[in-house]
Design a protein around this motif. Structure first.
Motif, PDB file in Angstrom:
ATOM      1  N   LEU B  27       8.124  31.064 -25.722  1.00 50.80           N
ATOM      2  CA  LEU B  27       6.774  31.337 -26.254  1.00 50.80           C
ATOM      3  C   LEU B  27       6.179  30.056 -26.822  1.00 50.80           C
ATOM      4  O   LEU B  27       6.873  29.236 -27.410  1.00 50.80           O
ATOM      5  N   GLU B  31       1.600  31.764 -29.561  1.00 52.61           N
ATOM      6  CA  GLU B  31       2.117  33.104 -29.272  1.00 52.61           C
ATOM      7  C   GLU B  31       3.126  33.539 -30.332  1.00 52.61           C
ATOM      8  O   GLU B  31       3.198  34.704 -30.718  1.00 52.61           O
ATOM      9  N   GLN B  32       3.918  32.576 -30.815  1.00 50.14           N
ATOM     10  CA  GLN B  32       4.894  32.919 -31.863  1.00 50.14           C
ATOM     11  C   GLN B  32       4.156  33.391 -33.116  1.00 50.14           C
ATOM     12  O   GLN B  32       4.522  34.378 -33.737  1.00 50.14           O
ATOM     13  N   GLN B  34       1.198  34.558 -33.315  1.00 46.93           N
ATOM     14  CA  GLN B  34       0.595  35.843 -33.001  1.00 46.93           C
ATOM     15  C   GLN B  34       1.626  36.967 -33.146  1.00 46.93           C
ATOM     16  O   GLN B  34       1.355  38.018 -33.720  1.00 46.93           O
ATOM     17  N   GLN B  43       5.800  42.966 -25.640  1.00 50.37           N
ATOM     18  CA  GLN B  43       6.302  42.060 -24.611  1.00 50.37           C
ATOM     19  C   GLN B  43       7.751  41.708 -24.927  1.00 50.37           C
ATOM     20  O   GLN B  43       8.092  41.450 -26.073  1.00 50.37           O
ATOM     21  N   GLU B  46       8.462  38.469 -26.672  1.00 49.44           N
ATOM     22  CA  GLU B  46       8.037  38.543 -28.057  1.00 49.44           C
ATOM     23  C   GLU B  46       9.083  39.298 -28.889  1.00 49.44           C
ATOM     24  O   GLU B  46       9.413  38.896 -30.006  1.00 49.44           O
TER      25      GLU B  46
END
Lengths: 285, 649
Positions: B27, B31-32, B34, B43, B46
């Motif tokens: 990621l 994204e992390q 988030q 996901q 995630e």
């Protein structure tokens, strides 16, 4: 007079060639070969654990315990007066000592250099020749061929040309598992059923590898079969990561009853039977 | 040296934690962020980040801190700069209790952390009894700790081997890996860790007082006993938490406070603050290394093995530069020992025991038999009996030499590092998958260590050499954990060898071992005068014109050779070489000649009995002779300690 000599000679030669009948198996794969050939050993190593972990082929109650597989009890083996002892490479260093007790046969079933499944057939045949049980061996091979073909046919009828791939594992802890890849007996069983291994692994001697839980995230298709029992099942199931795995969310995980993965031909049959039984739970996509 | 500020270390910790997180996830940073702010769209990458990597980083920080605090407390309580749960043997105690609890008493409902606390508390009490409570600041505590490590390790190994199929997953878990699959362990550790931390500020002032020495501290009005009790309980609890959560991870608890002190943080409060940060940094670093290596290796490298590989060299370096009091508790004060019974009587008793061990067995049905065995059975039995006797004799002689040489009743051949060298060699052979005999590798490993010892011997004090041995044995543990963590057939073969099995000994090996040990024993008898002089003290020995350095060198070589021939065959055997020479003195053999004779005899008899027990106790299963012998000698020692209350407990 002549007749007596001939009869005596025949008797003598048959006595000399008599197949061994008091056999001791110091490895579990050898135990399985023997029971498959219809020979009951007088003693096997780690008898209690065999009954808990291998389960089948079932061990008759009168079979004695010969001690552990790493260090079997030589004095008990001697006292039982065997006429054949079967070992695997873990005891190769003791072969000279065991030969003093009885003829000792080393069966090297699991190697990275050969195909374990065909080695199992070769070794069981070798043992059958030695024990004068070739007929039983060939009957077993024939019957196994028929059974596997039938299972394969059932799967074909159910799923058509594209049956689901299968990934077979045994949990080691809630974060790691042994996976069965190339050269393992479970993979041989899958191939016999016309199935693909959904988590292929590099070739090793036993065909197994220790892997981590997140590696299962890559399993986008196919079934995940894990060999029960796993004592820490609840720890695994409460884990958010486990619940989030695609294979878990899509309910593609099945628990298999206890089955031995390091045996021989019998184990392959049993694995094939159990895998196809699990497939019956799954409706075709 | 101007020490780096806490802020600097804190910044380093944050950077490291950050890179620890980046290593494993594909990621991007955005994204992390988030994922942490708004989790939930499910996901899988995630989820792995949130429930495997993030808790792993947090747990590494928490447990690194807990272990560092535990070590810091123990070092300040004992005033021993090398004390830690690992070197004092309390980690081994905790692990042993968890293993025994799980195997012998399945389905117990006691929390694992209480088992860990109980086990480590027991082994700590044992340590105090062995080394003497007032002597914990000295080398003796470390010697006793290492001996306890070996002993408890072999107890756990016996339990594991008797349940081998079941314990495979236990081995994988116990190898000490930080991998997580949710926040469970973080939530488990926090409420058990934080209340303990609240007690710490109350301990700082008393600990500061204690640094003056316990007499002075008591004179200044400190309740030393209460402090020791609270402090050590807290230390063991903190370490027990770490073991319960992730298995055995050594080194951090030793290195963090020691490094903190090297940076100049020697006041209790300072030391603890620095140790916490350094501990977290060390564990994160080790875990980063483990994760990185696991991507490249075909097998999983557990965090503990990485910590060991990082920590062992530092530990050896620390050992060699650390000033350490050579304080030692004498197990038997002179005057208390009784008069020696005539040697013939001892010989007769010894022969009787040997005869009993040679003739006793179980028949095919499992019934006990005492009688002359058939020739074929005898040819199966005598090599292992002779090998066991030779090992017992050799260890007793080597222990006697070392105890006289170092003037230290707690020294013994398994602490010299030679047996660790043998085991490391064996492991190297296994990992390389070589077709050569593993004995060759173990002999080579032992010989390497012996060469290093002989090279160091004239340059370093004998006490330092022992410390070096301790460093080596901890390095061994790190590598060992890597192999055991795979939980496969090799692991069990290795465990068996490490527990001192004589099963594979051939007749020729047994005979040559016996010959070698007898030869070295006779040479030792020839050096009796030198040994007696040395044990009177170095100055005294020099006054008589003895070349002390050369004498030491020769004697060390002698003890080393004995240890080499035995450990390359059977792996390490704890306690035997430590206890038997002392037992001989206790039985009245005060002169060197008679002590040597009696200790040798005791060694042979003791291990012959162990061999008998190994063959018959759990028939048809067998237990490793070495582990049984260590267990017997360890319990003898305990009995002796308990039966003679010493004046200065």
């Amino acid at each position: 007079m002549k007749i007596i000599v001939v009869v005596l000679g025949l008797l003598l030669s048959s006595l000399l060639q008599a197949a061994p009948s008091r056999v001791i198996a110091l490895s579990w794969e050898a135990t399985e070969y023997l029971l498959t050939l219809g020979v009951t050993p007088i003693a096997v190593a780690d008898r209690a654990d065999y009954q808990q972990w291998v389960v089948e082929p079932a061990l008759p109650g009168k079979v004695l315990d010969a001690g552990s597989r790493l260090e079997p009890n030589l004095e008990r083996i001697y006292a039982l007066k065997p006429d054949l002892i079967i070992i695997n490479p873990a005891l190769a260093g003791m072969q000279a000592n065991l030969e003093k007790i009885a003829p000792t046969l080393l069966l090297d079933a699991f190697r990275a250099e050969h195909d374990n499944a065909s080695a199992a057939e070769r070794l069981q045949r070798q043992l059958a020749v030695r024990l004068d049980r070739l007929a039983q061996h060939e009957a077993f091979v024939r019957q196994q061929g028929l059974e596997l073909a039938k299972l394969r046919q059932i799967i074909g009828q159910r799923f058509g040309a594209k049956p689901p791939a299968v990934c077979l594992i045994r949990f080691a802890s809630p974060v790691s598992f042994w996976v069965y890849g190339e050269n393992s007996l479970p993979e041989a069983a899958m191939h016999a059923l016309g199935l693909r291994n959904a988590c292929p692994q590099q070739r090793t001697a036993w065909g197994t590898r220790l892997r981590k839980l997140p590696d299962l995230a890559a399993l986008n298709e196919g079934l995940l079969l894990h060999i029960a029992p796993f004592p820490r099942q609840t720890e695994l199931e409460r884990s958010r990561l486990w619940q989030a795995l695609p294979v878990v969310r899509e309910r593609r995980v099945y628990a298999m009853p206890p089955v031995w993965t390091n045996g021989g031909m019998y184990s392959i049959s049993r694995l094939a039977r159990q895998i196809s039984a699990q497939l019956q739970n799954r409706s075709p996509d | 040296m101007k020490r780096p500020s806490l802020t600097l270390l804190g910044a380093a910790l944050i950077v490291l934690a950050f890179s620890h997180l980046q290593l494993a996830t594909p990621l991007s940073l955005g994204e992390q962020w988030q994922a942490i702010r708004q989790p939930g769209d499910g996901q899988i990458e995630e989820m792995i980040f949130l429930h495997a990597h993030l808790p792993r980083t947090v747990l590494a920080i928490l447990l690194g801190a807990a272990m560092a605090l535990s070590g810091s407390l123990l070092q300040q309580l004992t005033l021993n700069p090398l004390a830690s749960p690992m070197t004092l043997g309390t980690s081994a105690g905790a692990w042993c209790a968890i293993v025994l609890g799980g195997l012998l008493w399945p389905g117990n409902t006691i929390g694992i952390e209480w088992l860990a606390l109980g086990g480590s508390l027991l082994s700590f009490l044992l340590l105090g009894a062995l080394a003497g409570w007032r002597q914990l600041h000295g080398l003796g505590a470390l010697l006793a700790g290492t001996a306890l490590n070996l002993l408890l390790g072999s107890v756990a190994a016996i339990a594991v081997m008797m349940n081998d199929q079941y314990s495979r997953s236990l081995l994988v878990w116990g190898a000490g890996d930080l991998a997580q699959n949710d926040w469970y362990w973080v939530h488990w550790v926090l409420p058990r860790l934080l209340p303990a931390l609240l007690v710490l500020p109350l301990l700082c002032r008393p600990l500061q007082l204690l640094q003056l020495g316990s007499e002075a501290a008591a004179a200044a009005g400190l309740n030393v006993l209460r402090l020791a009790l609270v402090g050590s309980l807290l230390a063991l609890w903190l370490n027990g938490l770490a073991i319960s959560a992730v298995g055995l991870i050594g080194f951090v608890s030793l290195l963090a406070p020691a490094l903190a002190r090297l940076l100049g943080a020697s006041r209790p409060a300072d030391n603890m603050r620095y140790a916490v940060l350094i501990g977290s940094i060390t564990l994160l670093l080790a875990d980063t290394l483990a994760m990185y290596a696991s991507q490249w290796l075909s097998d999983i490298l557990p965090s503990s093995a990485a910590a060991g590989l990082l920590g062992a060299p530092v530990l050896i370096w620390l050992c060699l530069r650390q000033p350490l009091a050579d304080g030692v508790a004498l197990l038997s004060s002179p005057g208390k020992s009784r008069r020696l019974l005539p040697l013939t009587l001892w010989l007769a008793a010894g022969l009787l025991i040997l005869l009993l061990c040679a003739l006793g067995s179980r028949d095919a049905g499992g019934a006990w038999v005492l009688g002359w065995p058939e020739p074929a059975i005898w040819s199966l039995r005598w090599p292992r009996l002779l090998a066991a006797c030779a090992a017992g004799m050799g260890l007793a002689i080597a222990g006697l030499i070392l105890q006289r040489l170092l003037n230290n009743p707690l020294s013994s051949p398994d602490l010299l590092g030679i047996s660790s060298g043998a085991s490391l060699g064996m492991l190297a052979g296994l990992l390389l998958g070589s077709s050569l005999s593993p004995w060759l590798f173990s002999a080579a490993g032992a010989a390497l260590v012996l060469l290093a010892l002989c090279w160091l011997a004239p340059r370093q004090s004998p006490a330092r050499l022992i410390l070096l041995g301790i460093g080596l044995s901890s390095l061994l543990e790190a590598v060992l954990q890597f192999v055991l963590a795979q939980g496969n057939n090799d692991s069990f073969q290795l465990l068996n060898w490490l527990a001192g099995s004589t099963y594979h000994t051939t007749a020729a090996q047994a005979a040559s071992l016996f010959g070698l040990v007898s030869l070295l024993g006779l040479i030792t008898l020839g050096t009796a005068r030198v040994l007696t002089l040395l044990s009177l003290g170095e100055a005294h020995a020099r006054a008589t014109g003895l070349d002390v350095r050369r004498a030491r060198w020769v004697l060390l070589l002698l003890a080393g050779l004995l240890s080499l021939v035995i450990s390359s065959q059977f792996g390490p055997m704890a306690f035997i070489g430590l206890v038997l020479p002392q037992l001989a003195i206790k039985l009245g053999a005060r002169r060197l000649g008679s002590q040597l004779g009696l200790a040798t005899l005791l060694g042979a008899a003791m291990l012959a009995l162990a061999d008998l027990a190994s063959r018959t106790a759990f028939f048809p299963n067998q237990l490793p002779v070495g582990a049984l012998g260590s267990l017997a000698c360890g319990s003898l020692l305990l009995l002796a300690l308990l039966s003679s209350p010493r004046s200065r407990t």
